[in-house]
Structure formats: C-alpha cells, structure tokens
Design a protein around this motif. Structure first.
Motif, PDB file in Angstrom:
ATOM      1  N   GLY A 154     -37.158  28.339  95.514  1.00 46.14           N
ATOM      2  CA  GLY A 154     -37.157  29.696  96.055  1.00 46.14           C
ATOM      3  C   GLY A 154     -38.498  30.387  96.158  1.00 46.14           C
ATOM      4  N   SER A 155     -39.566  29.718  95.785  1.00 46.42           N
ATOM      5  CA  SER A 155     -40.850  30.427  95.802  1.00 46.42           C
ATOM      6  C   SER A 155     -41.532  30.278  97.161  1.00 46.42           C
ATOM      7  CB  SER A 155     -41.772  29.915  94.698  1.00 46.42           C
ATOM      8  OG  SER A 155     -42.076  28.568  94.898  1.00 46.42           O
ATOM      9  N   THR A 156     -42.315  31.269  97.484  1.00 43.88           N
ATOM     10  CA  THR A 156     -43.172  31.188  98.669  1.00 43.88           C
ATOM     11  C   THR A 156     -44.508  30.632  98.200  1.00 43.88           C
ATOM     12  OG1 THR A 156     -42.067  32.993  99.796  1.00 43.88           O
ATOM     13  CG2 THR A 156     -44.353  32.562 100.418  1.00 43.88           C
ATOM     14  N   ASN A 157     -44.919  29.560  98.830  1.00 41.05           N
ATOM     15  CA  ASN A 157     -46.093  28.826  98.361  1.00 41.05           C
ATOM     16  C   ASN A 157     -47.209  28.818  99.395  1.00 41.05           C
ATOM     17  OD1 ASN A 157     -44.447  28.173  96.223  1.00 41.05           O
ATOM     18  ND2 ASN A 157     -44.007  26.102  96.948  1.00 41.05           N
ATOM     19  N   LEU A 158     -48.426  28.843  98.883  1.00 41.24           N
ATOM     20  CA  LEU A 158     -49.598  28.613  99.727  1.00 41.24           C
ATOM     21  C   LEU A 158     -50.301  27.399  99.159  1.00 41.24           C
ATOM     22  CD1 LEU A 158     -50.994  32.255  99.833  1.00 41.24           C
ATOM     23  CD2 LEU A 158     -49.827  31.036 101.691  1.00 41.24           C
ATOM     24  N   SER A 159     -50.688  26.508 100.037  1.00 41.14           N
ATOM     25  CA  SER A 159     -51.269  25.283  99.544  1.00 41.14           C
ATOM     26  C   SER A 159     -52.545  24.962 100.296  1.00 41.14           C
ATOM     27  CB  SER A 159     -50.247  24.151  99.703  1.00 41.14           C
ATOM     28  OG  SER A 159     -50.772  22.970  99.177  1.00 41.14           O
ATOM     29  N   ALA A 160     -53.541  24.515  99.546  1.00 41.79           N
ATOM     30  CA  ALA A 160     -54.795  24.067 100.162  1.00 41.79           C
ATOM     31  C   ALA A 160     -54.982  22.601  99.801  1.00 41.79           C
ATOM     32  CB  ALA A 160     -55.957  24.898  99.646  1.00 41.79           C
ATOM     33  N   ARG A 161     -55.258  21.815 100.789  1.00 43.54           N
ATOM     34  CA  ARG A 161     -55.320  20.373 100.563  1.00 43.54           C
ATOM     35  C   ARG A 161     -56.544  19.792 101.248  1.00 43.54           C
ATOM     36  NH1 ARG A 161     -51.884  16.263  99.517  1.00 43.54           N
ATOM     37  NH2 ARG A 161     -50.105  17.640  99.232  1.00 43.54           N
ATOM     38  N   GLY A 162     -57.120  18.837 100.589  1.00 35.89           N
ATOM     39  CA  GLY A 162     -58.189  18.072 101.217  1.00 35.89           C
ATOM     40  C   GLY A 162     -57.726  16.639 101.420  1.00 35.89           C
TER      41      GLY A 162
END
Lengths: 313, 516
Positions: A154-162
């Motif tokens: 249920g969480s709103t996520n922000l993700s940064a990926r390399g």
C-alpha cells in the motif's frame, strides 16, 4: 492497429500456463525511439515455508501459499536514450489450508523513466550506464492488514536506480543494478498496533526504505536472451514477525533470490517476444520462500512506420 | 533531455530529506483536576474492607521539622541539576499515573498476546507462571487473561488511591512546592495533600500487580515504577517521605490482593481455567449427547480450547449464580433451518463484504498480538477520562468500573461459550473463509459483542453525554464479527445484550459506592 493487437493480448493472457518475473527496469536493454513494447506477463509463485523473523518455519494453517499475478507492461522509446515504462498487476493470493480468506485485486501502478547516461565503446565491447527513476502507487484501496493474503503493502514509492551494463561483442553481458527505494508511510483501518516492541496509537505506519541490487549475467544471440540473475532486497528497518504472530506491513522484509530468464524474439511475427523466467528465494527474513515462474508475450509496435508494416505480421 | 536529468537529480537529492517518523504516543496533557475529591477516602473499597485498619501509614514529620527541611534540600539539589532525560521523565508522568499505567498495561498485553506455537510433534505446551521465561513464555495474554489483568490492576490502583486519599486528608501535609516557594513546580500545581504520594502509591501497587501478571517484563516494570517516583520528587510534587509512605502503602494494598493462599488474586479460580484433557473431552461428549454438533478447533494441529473454565473464575460484581442466571438462552439447533439461515448470512458476508465492512472488521479485530477487545475499550475510555479533568482517584474509579465490567463480561461470555460449545461458521461450512484470525474457542456468544455491550454500558454511565457514541461503537464492534465471517448474527446480538446486562451489575455497584 488496435484490431491487430487484440488477439495477441488475448493470447498473452491465455498463455497463463507459462511463467516468470517481470524485470524491465533493471536490465541493460532499451527500446529505440518511437518503439512501443507492450504485453502481459503472468507470474505464479508459491511457498510453504517462510521466515518468522529469522526463524524458518512452516505453518499448517497456511499450508501452501500461492499467488497469481497478471501484469500489464508497456515500454515506450521517447528517444533512443530515454524510455518510459509502465506496469500494473492484478494479483490473487490464497492458501490451501486454514480458515483465512484469500484476497485479490489490482495492485500498484509503476511508472518509470530509464535514461541512458553513458554508452562507450571499449574496443569491440560496450559499456552502458543507465539511470532509472520510478514512482509506484496503489491503484485500488486494497487492505494491507491481512498479510500474507494482502496483495501489496500500500505504500507510494519513489525509486532511484543505476544500471551498469557491460556487453561483449559475442553477446555476453553482465549487468549490475543497485537501487534505493523511498517508501511512503501507510495507513491501517485501525488506530492501534504493536510492532517492534512499541505500541502505537495511530493508524499511520512508518515504512522503512529499501536498498536492493541485482546482478545479471547472460547472453543475447540470434534473438535469444538467456540470463542467470541474483536479486538482493534489504529493508532498512522495521520489526520482525514475533513467534507465532501474523506478519505486519512494516516488517523488515529481506530476500535473496536467484533466477533464470529466457527471452526469445520470435522469427515471425518479428515484433513478438516471448519471455520466461523463474526464481527462488534462497534466504530471507519475514518473507515466504517463494518459488516463481513467469511467462509472457511482448509485442513491439513501431509508430513511425505506416500501419501496413504492423499488418504484415 | 536536460529537464529529465534535472528531475532525476532533484528526486535523488530530495529522498533522504523526506521525514517519515511518526509519533507513537497518545495525545495526553498534564494532569490538572478541577476537583481533588477530598472525600474519596470514604468511597467503598472493592477488595479491601477498611483503609484505616488494613493498611497503616505513620504520622508524617511536621513541615517545620529538620527531617523535612532536609528532604526539601534534597529536592532543591535534584532540581538544580536536572538533565533533559529527567525532564522528559517528569513530562512523561505528568499526565498522571492512572492514564500512563493503563497505557503501559495495554502495551504489555499486546506484547504478550501470542498463542504458543505448536511443537514439532503437533502438541502444545501451556505457558507456565512458575517458569515464565521458558518457551512458550508466560503469559499468553488472550482476551480473558487480559480482561482479568486490566481489572486487577485497575481495582488495585483504585483501592490503593482511596486508601491514600483517606490518609492524605487525615494528615494534610502540603506538596513541597506549596511548603517552600523556592522549590519549583515542574508540573501543574494543586492543593492535594502530598503525604502519602499518590504517584508512589501507584508505582508500588501497579508494579507489584504487573510483576505477577507479566513476570518476564520485571525489568521494564521496575524501571517505570522508579521513574514515576523520581518524577514526583524532581517535579517538586512529593518529598522523599511522601514517596516512601506512598510506596509502602501501594505495596501493602497489592500484598492484600495477592497474598499467597488467601488473596483474591490467588483464589479466584484462574488457576483452573485451562482445564484438563478430560474436561475438554467431556465438553465435546456432553454436546454430542444433547444431539448437537460440538465445537472443534479449526487450527492445525488442533489446539486445546482457550480457557474453558474461565466461566467459573470469580466475577467482580456478579455472583456465580448470577453469572449462570444471566446466561443467554440456547442458540438455534445446529441442525435447524434457522441455523442454516444464519449460516447463509455469514457466507454472504464472507463472499461479498464491502471494502467499508472489511475496514470495520480490521478496526475491531483486536486479535493476536494486540491489546485485545478489553484493551480497545480501555483505549477508548482513556480519551474521555483524560479530557474529564478528574482527580487521579476518580480516574482510577473509571478504569476500575470499566475493567470490572469487562472482566465480568469475559466470565459471563466464557461460561456461555463452554456451556453451549457451539461450532463456528467455518466449521459448519468449511467454504466460509474469515477476514481476520479465527479465535480458538466456541462461537456462541461473541466475545467482542459481550465486551462491547458491557463497556458501552459502563462508559455511558460515566459519560452520559457520549452514550450514543459508545453504543454506536459497541454495535459496530459487534457487527464486525459477522462481517468478518467469524460469528453468526445471533452470536453478536445475544452477546451485545448479554454484555449490556453484565455492565448493569457494575453500574449498580457504582451508584452506591459513595463517589456520585
């Protein structure tokens, strides 16, 4: 074009007897400009053992837990260096023992941008570096308070990926992709809970961020991609499931997963790709020891060419 | 392209700054009673019979004596070097010990409310009070255990505070901050006599009760109790002799309630509540003999029924005969058409409950690992008690009344459950799946409903203006068990009415206890 799509999508859904795990945000591949790759991926996963904290156990009131996941995937090449990817799964969870109800529904929408930062020819080999930013958020008001049956957290996520991808001339590649995921807090339908030794008098639950990485080694040759991979997910905080307790949404969920991926670009029609993968959790904490298989069909449309090109297929 | 880069970089930079910490505490304000209830020393005792003869408190030193002046000096010394931790401790306890200990008790219940895990051979071992650190740890703070625990702590606090009030207004020694203006009042001031210290009374009586109820938490309990006494001293509210007298009084009251062999706590029948394999078998056989389908555990491996003899544990405001007399009439026969109708309704909720109904199920579930339904009602009550600006002794009365009724509800409901030994919906129709954990005891009547009926009755008596709210809560809690497919409608309706009736016995006590 729309008419042409439909039978293929239907086929993708019907191919539900084939399986795998959708990973398109962490590989070294890009859609060229104005290409749109879309399709459905079906995943079946199950476990009959899970980690209660660090204690591995079975539970006769769950028996075998199983999950069906049908995910829509779309990947569009805005330019050769920038892709936009969207995913949304429908999930159905159940167990074959005990009295607890299964749950199903549409889970989270994930939208990501994948940008190629570096592409460098080193002799006959090629090094590519990508940056990926994604946001995901629930598409439905599913309950998060009935794990393991709940279809998501249920969480709103922000993700940064390399992504660092090194590809040999012969088609061998190695891929390393670390990611940091910021997870927004979530709300329960109750105003009290106890987790990690603390009694809370609020419906808000702190969700700790996650760090994950994957390593993939594979070969792409003549339309066939074969890969072995390893995924590590660590939650950077959260309580353990206590002895004989139910799992909780903010538990520290860690998993080490090994997998195999096969992707085959069918010779005819040439815009169709078949994706198969399988994975197995080899170690974990507050998660099930899942075995998963995924299969799906992906279809690529090239928007700059006349419609007749698609119709040829 | 540049824009995209900027967005990605901005997102990366923003991530670590996002603050997600959440507050764990209830919103409580420092205690500031409108009325100190100077006459509380004459209110009816519950376990005690006579505050004057059963517990004694020595005459305190005069406020102009050297002994006392030395005590004041020690307070000033402590106040001159308070650390921020010590100030936090003062603030923590400034809401009043009754509210704070109630909150701590709810936390302990949630912490210990976990059923023993099955052994590899499929057997279960019961927690053992004599060996509390073993696996499974003692206690398993399930709803009846919790109801009894809440009631003993609340009643012991109430009796101890009434005794304290009796002596406070006999000796009338003011608080240090009222004796010596150079002593800072770090909590809101009052004219409540300080000897014996109510904070120390609460620390003593509560810690002694909690150590028996949650023996493995002894370290935490002891530290909290010491903190409470220190906070009273550091805040200028109580002198060392106020505290010493209060601690002794609190311990003495707990000692009377828990005296080995004779104390009410030791002789109320709790020791037999688990029963024996012979008893469990006879419950099943007797039900079969009546031509009914007996309850069986739907856990795997099958777990022994939860506390089948709890219905014989002594109630607070009902006699054993009254418990039996108030037992609800029999549910519909398991083979009857009426039961089929009830079962169909459960199944329709199992299959078609709305998202709003599922939210209600989880709002009131209060299952394993939580503070239980009695704890939920304490949580609800705490808000009203905190806002009432009552004296500590009247706050203690509110929780004592509420928790006596909740305990009696547990006794009455368990007596009913094991008298009828009625199967759960999921037993009669295994295709019925539940929306939260299925409790391991018979269906008729609903414990949630009985607890809620009793609690709403008592809270309506205490806070008449909010009666509608309490009754709405109770009805919702009751129906949540039907929505969750855990209970038939008849379990919920009969349980709610039964609870209301049980609550009326405690209200009967309250009307006559001299506090109105």
């Amino acid at each position: 074009m729309q008419k042409q799509m439909k039978p293929l999508l239907l086929l993708a859904v019907m191919l539900c007897s084939v399986f795998a795990k959708g990973q398109t945000l962490d590989d070294g591949l890009m859609m060229p400009k104005k290409y749109f790759c879309t399709g459905f991926l079906y995943t079946y996963s199950q476990w009959d053992k899970y980690w209660e904290g660090t204690l591995k156990r079975d539970n006769q009131n769950i028996g075998t837990f199983s999950s069906h996941n049908i995910m829509y995937v779309g990947n569009y090449g805005i330019t050769d260096k920038l892709n936009v990817i969207a995913m949304a799964p429908y999930i159905s969870n159940q167990s074959n023992k005990g009295t607890l109800t299964g749950l199903q529904g549409v889970q989270d929408l994930t939208i990501g941008g994948k940008y190629r930062l570096v592409r460098k020819q080193i002799g006959e080999n090629r090094l590519s570096v990508f940056g990926v930013a994604t946001v995901s958020t629930p598409l439905s008001n599913y309950t998060i308070d009935l794990l393991p049956m709940s279809i998501g957290l249920g969480s709103t996520n922000l993700s940064a990926r390399g992504i660092i991808n090194f590809r040999l001339k012969q088609g061998w590649y190695v891929n390393f992709s670390p990611a940091y995921t910021y997870r927004g807090n979530v709300a329960l339908d109750r105003n009290h809970y106890f987790t990690d030794g603390v009694a809370y008098y609020t419906n808000q639950v702190r969700m700790f961020d996650q760090f994950s990485y994957n390593v993939n080694i594979g070969l792409i040759k003549q339309g066939l991609q074969t890969e072995l991979n390893f995924y590590q997910q660590n939650t950077l905080g959260g309580g353990d499931i206590r002895r004989q307790d139910m799992p909780f949404v903010s538990n520290r969920m860690n998993a080490s997963t090994i997998g195999l991926l096969v992707m085959y670009y069918l010779p005819a029609p040439k815009y169709l790709a078949f994706r198969f993968s399988t994975s197995y959790v080899i170690d974990g904490r507050n998660v099930g020891q899942s075995f998963s298989v995924m299969g799906g069909l992906l279809y690529t449309i090239h928007f700059t060419k006349p419609t007749s090109t698609v119709n040829e297929n | 392209m540049r824009t995209n880069k900027i967005i990605i970089i901005a997102a990366l930079i923003a991530l670590p700054f996002a603050c997600k910490d959440i507050d764990s505490g209830e919103k409580l304000s420092p205690l500031q009673p409108v009325n100190q209830d100077a006459g509380a020393g004459s209110w009816s005792p519950i376990v005690l019979s006579n505050y004057n003869s059963q517990v004694t408190v020595a005459v305190p030193a005069a406020t102009n004596s050297q002994t006392y002046l030395d005590e004041l000096a020690s307070i000033k010394d402590a106040q001159s070097k308070l650390t921020s931790d010590q100030r936090n401790t003062i603030a923590y306890w400034s809401v009043g010990g009754v509210l704070r200990w109630n909150q701590i008790l709810r936390k302990l219940v949630a912490q210990f409310n976990l059923a023993p895990a099955p052994r590899d051979d499929g057997s279960y071992v019961f927690p053992d009070a004599e060996n509390p650190f073993a696996d499974p740890q003692f206690p398993f703070a399930n709803p009846p255990y919790a109801a009894r625990a809440y009631s003993y702590v609340s009643v012991a606090q109430f009796d101890a505070l009434k005794a304290a009030w009796f002596y406070k207004y006999q000796f009338n020694r003011p608080a240090p901050y009222n004796v010596d203006p150079t002593i800072k009042a770090l909590v809101p001031t009052s004219d409540l006599p300080a000897y014996p210290s109510e904070d120390a009374v609460l620390s003593g009586v509560t810690a002694e009760m909690l150590k028996l109820l949650f023996p493995t938490a002894v370290e935490e309990i002891t530290k909290l109790a010491a903190d409470q006494r220190n906070a009273a001293l550091w805040s200028g509210k109580a002198s060392p002799s106020d505290i010493a007298a209060g601690l002794a009084l609190g311990k003495a009251v707990a000692g009377i309630i828990t005296a080995p062999g004779t104390g009410r706590f030791r002789t109320d029948g709790m020791g037999n509540a688990i029963g024996t394999p012979q008893l469990w078998k006879s419950l099943e056989d007797n039900t079969v003999a009546k031509g009914e389908i007996p309850w069986k555990s739907l856990e795997s491996p099958a777990r022994p029924p939860m506390l089948p003899n709890f219905g014989k544990v002594r109630a607070w405001n009902m006699s054993a005969a009254q418990i039996v007399a108030e037992r609800p009439v029999a549910p519909p026969y398991t083979s009857s058409e009426e039961m089929q109708t009830q079962l169909r309704e459960v199944k329709s909720f199992a299959n078609n409950a709305s998202r709003e109904q599922l939210a209600i199920v989880h709002k009131w579930a209060d299952g394993g690992g939580t503070y239980t339904p009695p704890g939920h009602w304490n949580d609800i009550a705490a808000e009203y008690v905190a806002n009432a600006r009552w004296s500590e002794v009247r706050m203690a009365r509110a929780f004592a009344l509420l928790n006596m009724a909740l305990h009696d509800a547990a006794v009455g409901c368990w007596e009913t459950k094991y008298f009828y030994f009625n199967p759960r919906p999921s037993q009669l129709d295994p295709s019925i799946k539940v929306k939260t954990g299925l409790p391991n005891f018979p269906s008729y009547t609903s414990g949630h409903s009985t607890f809620s009926g009793a609690a709403a009755a008592v809270l309506s008596f205490l806070f008449p203006a909010n009666s509608q709210q309490f009754n709405d809560f109770a009805r919702e809690a009751s129906l949540s068990r039907l929505y969750g497919a855990l209970h038939y409608r008849v379990d919920c309706e009969m349980g709610l009415a039964h609870g209301t009736k049980i609550g009326s016995y405690t209200i009967g006590f309250a009307i006559a206890d001299g506090a109105n």
